[in-house]
Design a protein around this motif. Structure first.
Motif, PDB file in Angstrom:
ATOM      1  N   UNK A   1      53.098  65.965  63.491  1.00 28.03           N
ATOM      2  CA  UNK A   1      53.420  65.227  64.684  1.00 28.03           C
ATOM      3  C   UNK A   1      51.930  64.791  65.210  1.00 28.03           C
ATOM      4  N   UNK A   2      51.735  63.561  65.786  1.00 26.84           N
ATOM      5  CA  UNK A   2      50.423  63.110  66.390  1.00 26.84           C
ATOM      6  C   UNK A   2      50.372  63.264  67.780  1.00 26.84           C
ATOM      7  N   UNK A   3      49.132  63.750  68.172  1.00 30.55           N
ATOM      8  CA  UNK A   3      48.932  63.676  69.674  1.00 30.55           C
ATOM      9  C   UNK A   3      48.463  62.389  69.871  1.00 30.55           C
ATOM     10  N   UNK A   4      48.359  62.085  71.389  1.00 32.64           N
ATOM     11  CA  UNK A   4      47.749  60.780  71.813  1.00 32.64           C
ATOM     12  C   UNK A   4      46.441  60.780  71.528  1.00 32.64           C
ATOM     13  N   UNK A   5      45.395  62.007  71.388  1.00 36.93           N
ATOM     14  CA  UNK A   5      44.113  61.657  70.672  1.00 36.93           C
ATOM     15  C   UNK A   5      44.054  61.691  69.244  1.00 36.93           C
ATOM     16  N   UNK A   6      44.956  61.927  68.673  1.00 35.88           N
ATOM     17  CA  UNK A   6      44.947  61.351  67.174  1.00 35.88           C
ATOM     18  C   UNK A   6      45.109  62.579  66.332  1.00 35.88           C
ATOM     19  N   UNK A   7      44.917  63.770  66.463  1.00 35.21           N
ATOM     20  CA  UNK A   7      44.949  64.791  65.847  1.00 35.21           C
ATOM     21  C   UNK A   7      46.528  65.285  65.476  1.00 35.21           C
TER      22      UNK A   7
END
Length: 202
Positions: A50-56
């Protein structure tokens, strides 16, 4: 396991809202705890990262389909996923947690989701402002008079916070979970809120 803290992450989650809590659970100021009272676990809609807002991306420990029934706390981390249909699958998860007396935390849009689902109607609470709670909650949100305009609020086993309140959110959950003594929890909060140089001179 009864000592697991489950963090609900939807796509585009706000990673900064969970780091202080997760670190306080797993470590003290010197090292990883050899025998922590609680264990952090990630829950997402599917087993896929699952992706965070920051992309990781984070690899979940559980999906909604295989998450355990027995755990210590359920924590809803904010982000943009609470505006999507994926959030609807969280409603029965939170309802079951509340009905079984689990500690529930919700920060930022997670708190707005709680208003939308009617889960804040019996407790004092906060979030990203009363206007957002009313907007998201609509007719399901019937408790605006118990909204409290502060960073984080703990009442009836439910902790809510706005999106700038990661530390206050952490503090209230650590106290509710009795993760450490109140004095050590306060020091952790003060250290991260004000910084090393403000607390230790020279």
């Amino acid at each position: 396991m009864t000592n697991e803290i489950l963090y609900i992450l939807l796509p585009d989650f706000a990673s900064h809202e969970m780091v202080y809590l997760m670190e306080a659970i797993s470590s003290d100021e010197l090292q990883l705890k050899p025998n922590p009272k609680y264990v952090n676990k990630i829950v997402a809609p599917s087993p896929e990262p699952v992706a965070a807002i920051g992309g990781f991306r984070v690899l979940p420990d559980y999906s909604f389909d295989n998450m355990p029934d027995d755990y210590a706390a359920l924590v809803l981390i904010g982000g943009f996923g609470w505006l999507t249909p994926a959030a609807e699958a969280v409603v029965p998860i939170v309802r079951k947690a509340i009905d079984s007396g689990k500690v529930v935390g919700a920060i930022c849009n997670g708190a707005s989701f709680m208003a939308k689902a009617g889960f804040l109607n019996d407790v004092k609470h906060t979030g990203n402002g009363i206007d957002q709670l009313k907007l998201w909650g609509g007719d399901n949100y019937t408790n605006p008079e118990r909204y409290v305009h502060q960073q984080a609020v703990s009442d009836g086993g439910i902790v809510t916070a706005n999106g700038s309140a990661a530390l206050e959110f952490t503090q209230q959950l650590l106290l509710l979970l009795e993760n450490d003594t109140p004095e050590r929890i306060e020091m952790y909060y003060q250290f991260n809120k004000h910084g090393f140089c403000a607390l230790f001179h020279g």
